[in-house]
Write an enzyme that holds these catalytic residues in place. Structure first.
Site, mmCIF file in Angstrom:
data_model
loop_
_atom_site.group_PDB
_atom_site.id
_atom_site.type_symbol
_atom_site.label_atom_id
_atom_site.label_comp_id
_atom_site.label_asym_id
_atom_site.label_seq_id
_atom_site.Cartn_x
_atom_site.Cartn_y
_atom_site.Cartn_z
ATOM 1 N N GLU A 52 -30.613 -26.694 -29.179
ATOM 2 C CA GLU A 52 -30.290 -25.385 -28.603
ATOM 3 C C GLU A 52 -31.533 -24.502 -28.546
ATOM 4 O O GLU A 52 -32.547 -24.781 -29.200
ATOM 5 C CB GLU A 52 -29.206 -24.701 -29.429
ATOM 6 N N LYS A 86 -28.278 -14.226 -24.946
ATOM 7 C CA LYS A 86 -27.615 -15.226 -25.778
ATOM 8 C C LYS A 86 -26.439 -15.759 -24.961
ATOM 9 O O LYS A 86 -25.503 -15.032 -24.644
ATOM 10 C CB LYS A 86 -27.135 -14.581 -27.076
ATOM 11 N N VAL A 141 -24.461 -22.934 -29.394
ATOM 12 C CA VAL A 141 -23.911 -24.270 -29.621
ATOM 13 C C VAL A 141 -22.970 -24.660 -28.482
ATOM 14 O O VAL A 141 -23.066 -25.760 -27.927
ATOM 15 C CB VAL A 141 -23.184 -24.343 -30.981
ATOM 16 N N ASP A 155 -12.093 -12.523 -34.162
ATOM 17 C CA ASP A 155 -13.476 -12.921 -33.885
ATOM 18 C C ASP A 155 -13.662 -14.388 -34.274
ATOM 19 O O ASP A 155 -13.910 -14.719 -35.439
ATOM 20 C CB ASP A 155 -14.446 -12.027 -34.660
ATOM 21 N N ASP A 201 -17.685 -21.920 -30.140
ATOM 22 C CA ASP A 201 -18.153 -23.238 -30.584
ATOM 23 C C ASP A 201 -16.997 -24.145 -30.985
ATOM 24 O O ASP A 201 -17.018 -25.360 -30.722
ATOM 25 C CB ASP A 201 -19.099 -23.104 -31.783
ATOM 26 N N LYS A 247 -22.242 -21.350 -40.265
ATOM 27 C CA LYS A 247 -23.154 -20.345 -40.815
ATOM 28 C C LYS A 247 -22.514 -19.649 -42.017
ATOM 29 O O LYS A 247 -21.315 -19.401 -42.033
ATOM 30 C CB LYS A 247 -23.535 -19.338 -39.733
#
Length: 305
Positions: free
Chosen positions: A21, A82, A102, A134, A138, A155
């Site tokens: 990425e 992004k 991703v 939220d 991905d 993450k």
């Protein structure tokens, strides 16, 4: 879509190719560490006998594979978007620069015919998602797109148990490299169990191969823990993650802007320790991902798949 000649020739000949990425370059790390890491990751993949293909959008054209100057520009350039799935047509139509997340990288990799993709950590279910909804794209992409993703879990800023539940709902096979629990990004592991573990790249490649033969839609998530010598203790990193999340909420930063803010703030709070851990885990993922891609290429070639 522009496929770099080296990548195109590798795909045509059945050589292993690993997608990478570009968000980690444009939004995940400060310059020049971001470019240095991108080059090191590509080098690690080559060392394992595979071809790296960093994916990004340059002036509205999707690039599969970048040269050194393009990596440098991605690392230095301001205002690179992004890009998730929803942003792709806008970025292309408006001839903009875009760093693929991703989900977008998976989509482009599938278009190009790349089977394995290496990243640091995936997006997932954010803390408090039961009220904010939220949830990273991905996870849906993993349920729909036929690419294996090698990562060190989700993450650390995310709700890991809810992320694993969502992956189960999407029917995503989750494998772990020599571990029975899900990798925990900066730390070695969390309490979340995985579907299966594997002991070597050939075993993981065999699972990917059988999935392809069965024509099952969707990706496979391969959890690869950070090397132990670079891992940060749970109690150490969790306190800073919690502080960063609180600051993000107080600043009312939401959506796709929250992750870059949180990662940057955690680097500041840890005095750079989290950045070094991030670099170590990405490099480790590159080695493991390239090994799996190589074994998968052998299986596909042997069986004319």
């Amino acid at each position: 879509m522009i496929i770099k000649e080296e990548v195109r020739k590798a795909l045509e000949s059945g050589m292993p190719v690993v997608a990478l990425e570009s968000t980690i370059i444009a939004h995940g790390m400060p310059y020049p560490k971001n470019v240095e890491t991108a080059r090191a990751v590509e080098k690690a993949i080559r060392e394992e006998g595979a071809i790296p293909a960093t994916i990004g959008i340059i002036e509205g054209e999707i690039h599969v594979g970048m040269d050194d100057d393009e990596l440098e520009e991605f690392g230095k350039r301001k205002g690179v978007l992004k890009i998730s799935k929803r942003d792709l047509p806008i970025c292309v139509a408006k001839k903009m620069w875009g760093a693929t997340t991703v989900s977008a990288t998976m989509l482009v990799a599938e278009m190009a015919g790349i089977k394995v993709f290496v990243t640091g950590g995936i997006g997932g279910v954010h803390r408090g998602a039961e009220t904010t909804f939220d949830i990273s794209r991905d996870l849906r992409e993993l349920g729909e797109t036929d690419v294996a993703v090698v990562c060190s879990g989700a993450k650390a800023i995310l709700d890991i148990p809810k992320t694993l539940e969502y992956l189960e709902t999407e029917g995503v096979t989750v494998l772990s490299n020599k571990a029975k629990t899900f990798a925990n990004f900066y730390s070695l592991s969390c309490d979340g169990p995985v579907d299966y573990s594997f002991d070597d790249p050939k075993e993981a490649a065999q699972i990917l191969y059988e999935k392809e033969k069965l024509k099952l839609k969707g990706g496979v998530l391969i959890s690869n823990p950070i090397p132990e010598e670079y891992a940060l203790p749970h109690e150490y990193i969790d306190s800073y993650v919690n502080q960063a999340v609180k600051e993000c909420e107080e600043a009312r930063i939401k959506g796709k802007d929250s992750t870059p803010f949180l990662l940057k703030r955690i680097v500041e709070l840890t005095g750079g320790k989290s950045l070094e851990a991030n670099i170590a885990l990405v490099l480790n993922n590159a080695h493991v991902g390239a090994q799996i891609a190589k074994e998968l290429a052998i299986l596909r070639k042997e069986n004319n798949l």
